[in-house]
Enzyme design. Structure first.
Site, short mmCIF file in Angstrom:
data_model
loop_
_atom_site.label_atom_id
_atom_site.label_comp_id
_atom_site.label_asym_id
_atom_site.label_seq_id
_atom_site.Cartn_x
_atom_site.Cartn_y
_atom_site.Cartn_z
N GLU A 108 -6.87 8.43 -6.51
CA GLU A 108 -8.07 8.73 -5.73
C GLU A 108 -7.81 9.93 -4.82
OE1 GLU A 108 -10.77 6.92 -2.06
OE2 GLU A 108 -9.14 5.73 -2.91
N ARG A 145 17.08 15.96 13.09
CA ARG A 145 17.10 17.30 12.51
C ARG A 145 18.35 17.55 11.66
NH1 ARG A 145 15.53 21.75 16.90
NH2 ARG A 145 15.55 22.97 14.96
N ASP A 177 -2.16 4.05 -4.41
CA ASP A 177 -2.88 3.14 -3.52
C ASP A 177 -2.21 1.76 -3.43
OD1 ASP A 177 -5.04 2.61 -1.72
OD2 ASP A 177 -5.84 1.27 -3.26
N GLY A 198 2.51 5.39 4.55
CA GLY A 198 1.92 6.06 5.71
C GLY A 198 0.48 5.60 5.87
N GLU A 199 -0.10 5.95 7.00
CA GLU A 199 -1.46 5.51 7.27
C GLU A 199 -2.44 6.10 6.27
OE1 GLU A 199 -2.93 8.56 10.72
OE2 GLU A 199 -1.45 7.04 11.31
N SER A 200 -3.55 5.43 6.09
CA SER A 200 -4.57 5.89 5.14
C SER A 200 -5.08 7.27 5.53
CB SER A 200 -5.73 4.89 5.11
OG SER A 200 -6.69 5.27 4.17
N GLY A 201 -5.18 8.17 4.52
CA GLY A 201 -5.68 9.50 4.75
C GLY A 201 -4.63 10.50 5.20
N GLY A 247 -2.35 11.86 3.38
CA GLY A 247 -2.11 12.88 2.36
C GLY A 247 -1.16 12.46 1.26
N LYS A 248 -0.96 11.17 1.09
CA LYS A 248 -0.02 10.69 0.07
C LYS A 248 -0.50 11.05 -1.34
CE LYS A 248 -0.36 6.41 1.42
NZ LYS A 248 -1.27 6.58 2.57
N SER A 249 -1.77 10.78 -1.63
CA SER A 249 -2.30 11.06 -2.96
C SER A 249 -2.33 12.56 -3.25
CB SER A 249 -3.71 10.47 -3.11
OG SER A 249 -3.68 9.06 -2.98
N HIS A 276 0.85 -1.18 0.00
CA HIS A 276 0.00 0.00 0.00
C HIS A 276 0.89 1.23 0.00
CE1 HIS A 276 -3.27 2.74 0.88
NE2 HIS A 276 -2.60 3.20 1.92
#
Length: 315
Positions: A206, A247, A181, A157-160, A162-164, A142
């Site tokens: 998506e 950093r 996706d 990263g977790e769903s939602g 902001g990858k897309s 994923h």
């Protein structure tokens, strides 16, 4: 999950524009399952120890000149033994055409005979490279795969998170989408992974609140790419004030995928951070590191030299 993959013989014929001199009755069903090909020189002489019948057999100038020196009866016997092993197909290179005896034995054992005008070495190297990619072990992950300044960035990263959305911003900046996706990852070499999109979702992305968009039609064909090597994994995480983040950049992170270690950056995000810009910098920085320049290491050395000089002056 790793699966055993295969390549139809018909696909190989189409890819390399091979001529079919004899088509076996199971021609459409024949599958290639190993990436190596073989030249049956020893087999024509009658030595079949360690012979691998799963490989495509290729005959060039050496094999053809050798068998032409045989009598017709010896040729028939040599071809009869060879074709009895029921390998995927016999490929004649350098524009050689199969003799009548060759065709008769191919029909007897129901093995296809193919021809190409390419030199033997060119035909073999091209086919091996093609099969190595097509038969490479693969898994699905994923994430989003984009090409930024020539670097393949796998965003996870977790769903939602902001990858897309970050991928769309990168598209606006002139970069390219490979997969959204679901990313199909193939191990094409011991230290190289190539990512692509599954055929059903290729060129689609998506966006929550908007839905599915076709990147090729919305941004143009220059905004998509079929596949790309994975050069950097970017793990996008929510910013946590209690978390300590690197950093300086001296800590080298890696993610191991199918036994291959890929450099990884963990990027914490908060509202207002320009993620697309950060990803561009991450791609350029990774490219510099591959070329031997490490800004974090240089900065640290300069700081150490500065404090060492100050300590010397105080003494």
């Amino acid at each position: 999950m790793n699966e055993k993959h295969c390549v139809p013989l018909t696909r190989l014929v189409e890819e390399f524009h091979l001529n079919v001199a004899f088509r076996s009755t199971d021609y459409e069903a024949v599958q290639l399952t190993v990436e190596d090909v073989a030249r049956p020189g020893l087999q024509l002489a009658g030595y079949f120890d360690h012979f691998e019948p799963m490989r495509l057999q290729v005959m060039g100038n050496a094999e053809m000149s050798y068998i032409e020196k045989m009598t017709l009866a010896e040729q028939a016997s040599a071809y009869d033994r060879l074709f009895s092993y029921k390998f995927p197909a016999l490929l004649l290179a350098r524009g050689f055409e199969p003799t009548q005896i060759c065709l008769e034995m191919a029909k007897k054992h129901n093995v296809s005979v193919l021809c190409t005008k390419k030199t033997t070495s060119n035909a073999i190297s091209g086919i091996i490279n093609f099969l190595r990619t097509a038969l490479a072990p693969r898994i699905s992950r994923h994430g989003v795969l984009v090409e930024v300044y020539g670097e393949g960035l796998l965003l996870i990263g977790e769903s939602g998170i902001g990858k897309s959305e970050a991928a769309v911003e990168l598209l606006k900046r002139g970069h390219r989408l490979i997969a959204d996706d679901a990313v199909e990852i193939r191990k094409v070499a011991e230290n190289s992974l190539v990512g692509a999109a599954p055929p059903l979702i290729r060129n689609y992305i998506e966006l929550r609140g908007i839905g599915i968009i076709n990147v090729a039609k919305l941004f143009g064909m220059g905004a998509v790419k079929a596949e790309n090597e994975i050069n950097l994994v970017v793990n996008i995480v929510p910013w946590k004030t209690q978390e300590v983040y690197d950093r300086v950049g001296l800590e080298e992170q890696h993610m191991e995928i199918m036994g291959v270690k890929i450099p990884m950056n963990t990027i914490p995000i908060t509202p207002g951070r320009n993620l697309a810009l950060i990803l561009e910098v991450a791609a350029m920085n990774n490219r510099q590191r591959k070329m031997g320049y490490n800004a974090a290491l240089e900065f640290t050395e300069q700081m150490n030299s500065h404090f060492a000089a100050q300590a010397g002056n105080q003494v």
